[in-house]
Scaffold this active site. Sequence first.
Site, PDB file in Angstrom:
ATOM      1  N   ASP A 107      29.615  43.357  39.426  1.00 50.19           N
ATOM      2  CA  ASP A 107      28.776  42.466  38.622  1.00 50.19           C
ATOM      3  C   ASP A 107      28.237  43.261  37.447  1.00 50.19           C
ATOM      4  O   ASP A 107      27.735  44.391  37.628  1.00 50.19           O
ATOM      5  CB  ASP A 107      27.604  41.930  39.449  1.00 50.19           C
ATOM      6  CG  ASP A 107      28.024  40.822  40.409  1.00 50.19           C
ATOM      7  OD1 ASP A 107      29.233  40.503  40.464  1.00 50.19           O
ATOM      8  OD2 ASP A 107      27.140  40.277  41.106  1.00 50.19           O
ATOM      9  N   HIS A 153      27.648  47.285  41.469  1.00 50.83           N
ATOM     10  CA  HIS A 153      27.158  46.998  40.122  1.00 50.83           C
ATOM     11  C   HIS A 153      27.634  48.079  39.154  1.00 50.83           C
ATOM     12  O   HIS A 153      27.527  49.271  39.453  1.00 50.83           O
ATOM     13  CB  HIS A 153      25.627  46.880  40.108  1.00 50.83           C
ATOM     14  CG  HIS A 153      25.142  45.579  40.675  1.00 50.83           C
ATOM     15  ND1 HIS A 153      25.028  45.366  42.026  1.00 50.83           N
ATOM     16  CD2 HIS A 153      24.777  44.416  40.063  1.00 50.83           C
ATOM     17  CE1 HIS A 153      24.596  44.127  42.233  1.00 50.83           C
ATOM     18  NE2 HIS A 153      24.444  43.531  41.067  1.00 50.83           N
TER      19      HIS A 153
END
Length: 269
Positions: free
Chosen positions: A89, A237
């Site tokens: 993400d 992430h």
Amino acid sequence: MIRKKRVKNIMIMVLLIAMISFTIIQSQQEKLINTNAESVSTKKIEWGIKRNDNHEQPDLGSENRKVLEENSGIALGNRESKTIYLTFDEGYEAGYTSKILEILKENDIKATFFLTAHYINTQEELVKQMIEEGHIIGNHTVNHKSMPSLTEEEMKKEVMDLHQSVYEKFGYEMKYIRPPKGEFSEKTLQVTNSLGYKTVMWSFAYEDWNEEKQPDEKKAKEKILNNLHNGEIMLLHGNSKTNTNILDSAIKEAKNMGYEFKSLDEFEK
């Protein structure tokens, strides 16, 4: 003459009966549609998992998983397949993605990057590189707002404005979406489905997103490796320095343990 009149009356009666029947059927269909619409839940679901550190598949929560999968979403692959689907993400660029892409290329892995509008608009060269190197670009919405808090029109705008932007900039059509903050509802799933998107959640994630509080590299790597499991959709992430530093060795050790990294396009239930 009388016979013709009788036939005419019969025809009129048949026509009236047909019109009445059509009206009743139409009314019943509209009632069914409205009932179905009202029965779709708007309750916010906050995605969470209960990890297993013995390489068994984690507990995703039976009800949450049921809602997700009944609406064509995915979070966990085949129990018998030692497969990992790597996803990232990214809401903004923190300076690590080039290195991440280099590591993925060296290890011959195709990942999925879920991106926001800010990332798309500020990092066109990196997005272009992701696409050219065979990675998947996923929709993380324009503004990273919780989907259940939005109206249906707002949801569509958050998804389709980004979809259109990516298509115009790169000629690339996205088909996977990850709801911001891991929050969705039955309603949001149905809306995104209607837009041609498959929702992708995850079966592993950890606290790696806070740049001011990055996890210890040794402990982070142990957590990732200890929780590897069949059919894993791994969420990392891209703004994490820790992830960047341990990614290569974590991938190599996972492969040594017999795991294979595949693209979401190769997903097996």
